[in-house]
Design a protein around this motif. Sequence first.
Motif, PDB file in Angstrom:
ATOM      1  N   ILE A 158       0.775  -1.146  -0.319  1.00 19.55           N
ATOM      2  CA  ILE A 158       0.109  -0.123   0.067  1.00 19.55           C
ATOM      3  C   ILE A 158       0.839   1.050   0.082  1.00 19.55           C
ATOM      4  O   ILE A 158       1.809   1.314   0.994  1.00 19.55           O
ATOM      5  CB  ILE A 158      -1.088  -0.005   1.072  1.00 19.55           C
ATOM      6  CG1 ILE A 158      -2.019  -1.341   1.327  1.00 19.55           C
ATOM      7  CG2 ILE A 158      -1.739   1.190   1.384  1.00 19.55           C
ATOM      8  CD1 ILE A 158      -2.694  -1.060   2.594  1.00 19.55           C
ATOM      9  N   ALA A 159       0.785   2.263  -1.034  1.00 20.35           N
ATOM     10  CA  ALA A 159       1.285   3.485  -1.102  1.00 20.35           C
ATOM     11  C   ALA A 159       0.546   4.451  -1.720  1.00 20.35           C
ATOM     12  O   ALA A 159      -0.501   4.035  -2.484  1.00 20.35           O
ATOM     13  CB  ALA A 159       2.843   3.125  -1.702  1.00 20.35           C
ATOM     14  N   ASP A 160       0.921   5.739  -1.570  1.00 19.34           N
ATOM     15  CA  ASP A 160       0.343   6.689  -2.302  1.00 19.34           C
ATOM     16  C   ASP A 160       0.734   7.227  -3.487  1.00 19.34           C
ATOM     17  O   ASP A 160       0.773   8.308  -3.808  1.00 19.34           O
ATOM     18  CB  ASP A 160       0.472   7.873  -1.124  1.00 19.34           C
ATOM     19  CG  ASP A 160       1.870   8.543  -1.145  1.00 19.34           C
ATOM     20  OD1 ASP A 160       2.917   7.651  -1.519  1.00 19.34           O
ATOM     21  OD2 ASP A 160       2.025   9.559  -0.380  1.00 19.34           O
ATOM     22  N   TYR A 161       0.854   6.209  -4.484  1.00 18.80           N
ATOM     23  CA  TYR A 161       1.163   6.301  -5.807  1.00 18.80           C
ATOM     24  C   TYR A 161       0.448   5.453  -6.760  1.00 18.80           C
ATOM     25  O   TYR A 161       0.298   4.481  -6.346  1.00 18.80           O
ATOM     26  CB  TYR A 161       2.821   6.527  -6.073  1.00 18.80           C
ATOM     27  CG  TYR A 161       3.503   5.208  -5.667  1.00 18.80           C
ATOM     28  CD1 TYR A 161       3.208   4.162  -6.607  1.00 18.80           C
ATOM     29  CD2 TYR A 161       4.213   5.155  -4.512  1.00 18.80           C
ATOM     30  CE1 TYR A 161       4.185   2.996  -6.206  1.00 18.80           C
ATOM     31  CE2 TYR A 161       4.795   3.942  -4.284  1.00 18.80           C
ATOM     32  CZ  TYR A 161       4.809   2.804  -4.799  1.00 18.80           C
ATOM     33  OH  TYR A 161       5.319   1.716  -4.425  1.00 18.80           O
ATOM     34  N   PRO A 162       0.206   5.930  -7.917  1.00 15.00           N
ATOM     35  CA  PRO A 162      -0.614   4.884  -8.746  1.00 15.00           C
ATOM     36  C   PRO A 162       0.169   3.563  -9.279  1.00 15.00           C
ATOM     37  O   PRO A 162       1.470   3.505  -9.224  1.00 15.00           O
ATOM     38  CB  PRO A 162      -0.794   5.828  -9.960  1.00 15.00           C
ATOM     39  CG  PRO A 162      -0.472   7.195  -9.735  1.00 15.00           C
ATOM     40  CD  PRO A 162       0.348   7.008  -8.670  1.00 15.00           C
ATOM     41  N   PHE A 163      -0.682   2.519  -9.349  1.00 13.39           N
ATOM     42  CA  PHE A 163       0.013   1.515  -9.588  1.00 13.39           C
ATOM     43  C   PHE A 163       0.902   0.656  -8.700  1.00 13.39           C
ATOM     44  O   PHE A 163       1.817   0.169  -9.050  1.00 13.39           O
ATOM     45  CB  PHE A 163       0.660   1.428 -11.104  1.00 13.39           C
ATOM     46  CG  PHE A 163      -0.139   1.886 -12.547  1.00 13.39           C
ATOM     47  CD1 PHE A 163      -1.327   0.975 -12.775  1.00 13.39           C
ATOM     48  CD2 PHE A 163      -0.052   2.915 -12.854  1.00 13.39           C
ATOM     49  CE1 PHE A 163      -2.042   1.428 -13.628  1.00 13.39           C
ATOM     50  CE2 PHE A 163      -0.852   3.358 -14.037  1.00 13.39           C
ATOM     51  CZ  PHE A 163      -1.928   2.478 -14.418  1.00 13.39           C
ATOM     52  N   THR A 164       0.361   0.840  -7.437  1.00 13.02           N
ATOM     53  CA  THR A 164       0.996   0.242  -6.384  1.00 13.02           C
ATOM     54  C   THR A 164       1.039  -1.405  -6.526  1.00 13.02           C
ATOM     55  O   THR A 164       2.011  -1.924  -6.243  1.00 13.02           O
ATOM     56  CB  THR A 164       0.565   0.708  -5.169  1.00 13.02           C
ATOM     57  OG1 THR A 164       0.697   2.141  -4.836  1.00 13.02           O
ATOM     58  CG2 THR A 164       1.553   0.009  -3.934  1.00 13.02           C
ATOM     59  N   THR A 165      -0.143  -1.666  -6.947  1.00 16.26           N
ATOM     60  CA  THR A 165      -0.404  -3.182  -6.914  1.00 16.26           C
ATOM     61  C   THR A 165       0.122  -3.500  -8.408  1.00 16.26           C
ATOM     62  O   THR A 165      -0.624  -3.197  -9.449  1.00 16.26           O
ATOM     63  CB  THR A 165      -1.802  -3.452  -6.800  1.00 16.26           C
ATOM     64  OG1 THR A 165      -2.452  -2.783  -5.486  1.00 16.26           O
ATOM     65  CG2 THR A 165      -2.458  -4.935  -7.102  1.00 16.26           C
ATOM     66  N   LEU A 166       0.968  -4.615  -8.508  1.00 15.24           N
ATOM     67  CA  LEU A 166       1.469  -5.013  -9.810  1.00 15.24           C
ATOM     68  C   LEU A 166       1.071  -6.499 -10.039  1.00 15.24           C
ATOM     69  O   LEU A 166       1.480  -7.059 -11.219  1.00 15.24           O
ATOM     70  CB  LEU A 166       3.113  -5.064  -9.783  1.00 15.24           C
ATOM     71  CG  LEU A 166       3.550  -3.429  -9.714  1.00 15.24           C
ATOM     72  CD1 LEU A 166       5.143  -3.684  -9.370  1.00 15.24           C
ATOM     73  CD2 LEU A 166       3.026  -2.685 -10.687  1.00 15.24           C
ATOM     74  N   HIS A 167       0.293  -7.044  -9.278  1.00 20.07           N
ATOM     75  CA  HIS A 167      -0.132  -8.227  -9.484  1.00 20.07           C
ATOM     76  C   HIS A 167      -1.278  -8.570  -8.614  1.00 20.07           C
ATOM     77  O   HIS A 167      -1.651  -7.949  -7.488  1.00 20.07           O
ATOM     78  CB  HIS A 167       0.833  -9.470  -9.252  1.00 20.07           C
ATOM     79  CG  HIS A 167       1.413  -9.545  -7.843  1.00 20.07           C
ATOM     80  ND1 HIS A 167       0.668  -9.856  -6.801  1.00 20.07           N
ATOM     81  CD2 HIS A 167       2.765  -9.016  -7.348  1.00 20.07           C
ATOM     82  CE1 HIS A 167       1.462  -9.801  -5.590  1.00 20.07           C
ATOM     83  NE2 HIS A 167       2.569  -9.193  -5.937  1.00 20.07           N
ATOM     84  N   PRO A 168      -2.408  -9.453  -8.983  1.00 18.75           N
ATOM     85  CA  PRO A 168      -3.697  -9.904  -8.156  1.00 18.75           C
ATOM     86  C   PRO A 168      -3.037 -10.225  -6.734  1.00 18.75           C
ATOM     87  O   PRO A 168      -2.222 -11.004  -6.518  1.00 18.75           O
ATOM     88  CB  PRO A 168      -4.358 -10.868  -8.901  1.00 18.75           C
ATOM     89  CG  PRO A 168      -3.809 -10.792 -10.259  1.00 18.75           C
ATOM     90  CD  PRO A 168      -2.186 -10.247 -10.075  1.00 18.75           C
ATOM     91  N   ASN A 169      -4.056  -9.596  -5.706  1.00 18.00           N
ATOM     92  CA  ASN A 169      -3.799 -10.070  -4.310  1.00 18.00           C
ATOM     93  C   ASN A 169      -5.154 -10.828  -3.907  1.00 18.00           C
ATOM     94  O   ASN A 169      -6.311 -10.240  -4.386  1.00 18.00           O
ATOM     95  CB  ASN A 169      -3.592  -9.048  -3.477  1.00 18.00           C
ATOM     96  CG  ASN A 169      -2.341  -8.387  -3.703  1.00 18.00           C
ATOM     97  OD1 ASN A 169      -1.349  -9.012  -3.724  1.00 18.00           O
ATOM     98  ND2 ASN A 169      -2.425  -7.035  -4.314  1.00 18.00           N
ATOM     99  N   LEU A 170      -5.063 -11.887  -3.285  1.00 22.12           N
ATOM    100  CA  LEU A 170      -6.270 -12.745  -2.585  1.00 22.12           C
ATOM    101  C   LEU A 170      -6.232 -12.448  -1.180  1.00 22.12           C
ATOM    102  O   LEU A 170      -5.206 -12.559  -0.534  1.00 22.12           O
ATOM    103  CB  LEU A 170      -6.304 -14.032  -3.065  1.00 22.12           C
ATOM    104  CG  LEU A 170      -6.367 -14.502  -4.448  1.00 22.12           C
ATOM    105  CD1 LEU A 170      -6.186 -16.019  -4.778  1.00 22.12           C
ATOM    106  CD2 LEU A 170      -7.790 -14.089  -5.077  1.00 22.12           C
ATOM    107  N   GLY A 171      -7.749 -12.456  -0.859  1.00 24.97           N
ATOM    108  CA  GLY A 171      -7.908 -12.396   0.599  1.00 24.97           C
ATOM    109  C   GLY A 171      -9.375 -13.144   0.851  1.00 24.97           C
ATOM    110  O   GLY A 171      -9.994 -13.211  -0.041  1.00 24.97           O
ATOM    111  N   VAL A 172      -9.228 -13.762   2.033  1.00 23.29           N
ATOM    112  CA  VAL A 172     -10.244 -14.889   2.409  1.00 23.29           C
ATOM    113  C   VAL A 172     -11.179 -13.980   3.592  1.00 23.29           C
ATOM    114  O   VAL A 172     -10.318 -13.361   4.372  1.00 23.29           O
ATOM    115  CB  VAL A 172      -9.713 -15.949   3.165  1.00 23.29           C
ATOM    116  CG1 VAL A 172     -10.947 -16.631   3.668  1.00 23.29           C
ATOM    117  CG2 VAL A 172      -8.993 -16.747   1.988  1.00 23.29           C
ATOM    118  N   VAL A 173     -12.315 -13.713   3.247  1.00 18.57           N
ATOM    119  CA  VAL A 173     -13.380 -12.628   4.230  1.00 18.57           C
ATOM    120  C   VAL A 173     -14.458 -13.790   4.948  1.00 18.57           C
ATOM    121  O   VAL A 173     -14.922 -14.761   4.167  1.00 18.57           O
ATOM    122  CB  VAL A 173     -13.881 -11.836   3.239  1.00 18.57           C
ATOM    123  CG1 VAL A 173     -14.830 -10.984   4.258  1.00 18.57           C
ATOM    124  CG2 VAL A 173     -13.002 -10.867   2.594  1.00 18.57           C
TER     125      VAL A 173
END
Length: 507
Positions: free
Chosen positions: A186-201
């Motif tokens: 997590i950061a304050d600039y665009p395209f911080t996420t470079l690959h999919p992240n999965l989470g279980v809810v």
Amino acid sequence: MISFIDQVTLHLRAGDGGDGCVSVKREKFKPMAGPDGADGGKGGSISLIADPSVTTLLDFHFHPHRAGGDGGDGAGDFRNGAHGAGHQLPVPIGTVVKDANGKLIADLEEPGMELVIAEGGMGGLGNAALASSKRKAPGFALLGVPGWRGDIILELKTVADVALVGYPSAGKSSLIAALSAARPKIADYPFTTLHPNLGVVQAGDTRFTIADVPGLIEGASEGKGLGLQFLRHVERCSALLHVLDCGTLEPNRDPISDLDKILVELEAYEVPEGEMPLTQRPQLIALNKIDVPDGRELADFVKPELEARGYKVFEISAVSHEGLRELNFALAQLVSEARHEKEALPARPRITLMQNKYEDSKFTVTPEQRGDDTIFRILGNKPERWVAQTVFGNEEAIGYLADRLAKIGLEKELFKAGASAGSTVVIGPGAGVIFDWEPTINSPAELMVSPRGTDPRFADNERRTNVDRRKEYQERMDRKAAIRIEMQNEGNPDNWDNQKGSEAKEE
């Protein structure tokens, strides 16, 4: 350093089959007791299996070359060759397998699904297995068949129930971190996420997964930004959650225009045949960043318009966790409804996917023009395999091949295609194996009545038998008796005495 790979090309080589053995059993007082050459071993196959414990194709990126073990050659005394070692490659659930041209082969979307993608070569038969009543001691064996070789493409499509879509820096990573135990960057600039992240809810009794994909921008369907590259991970989701940024400071940006642009990109993305378009799936809207100045005011302003379009809207803050509980249970309800609909569909049979098999008995004969000459190309599983198994330096093996080809009606098809004696015949694609065709039938109505190929060990034996000796002795005695009678009839005693002396010397 590379940490996520969702597409990779594998270079596969299945194991070759082992060669059959030519051997004759030899024992005391039994110099030729019969054939005892054994079969070659089967080459090792390579298969893919959907494994829940694997989440990335990273290992295949660094090791793209995989090979199966070759089968061992057969030996005398009926000792079969060892089978080559096979490989079972675990891949993530949701891996799509394509050939080198991009054609879909299989979709490994459920745990335990297995695909034998590279079949090992068949082992060659030894002369013991080739023996028959007409060919009691074959002087040849069959070669092993080469294993499958080629390239395949693996594409990973994340299996998740809900996909988070939105502009870069809309707060998707912060939201998935707040809803689950996932810890994306997590950061304050665009395209911080470079690959999919999965989470279980977990929401009450419902547990589901959410996927955070890289942000979409206008023109993503045409290749701009990172969104198009990762939109494949949204294909399998039952519902979409649009995360709209209510705290953006960029000019010409607002939640309504962001949503319209995202919907255009989702509409332009082509899903696989039979899948529901992305924009027709259940969708919720999360107005994020209501904890920043003017964020709540903007959310209150656009919420009525979004609800008028038919969306269910939630005002949330991924930082203060405000509104997340309501959003969480709303997502769980959508997931439960989608699962119930899926359960109502007819159950698909669970099978182990195998490599496509062609009809063994089918083949084609096609005339082709090469300059001024016409060749006849033969394509088919059986003819091509039989040619690969033949030792062309052995006359008997060539005769055996001719018998096999004639048995499946190949010569009749060559006649129908216009071939004649001396025509050039090519078996297999490309260069193939070239023959000058010598038909064994002069018309399609004739049939071949005896097998071709000879074995010099079973040529006519010139050694005389007891019957032959007895017959020769009787013939010789008959000739002598005839001579005696002839001389007696002439009445010449001198000749008679001389003949008796010569007979005594001959005895």
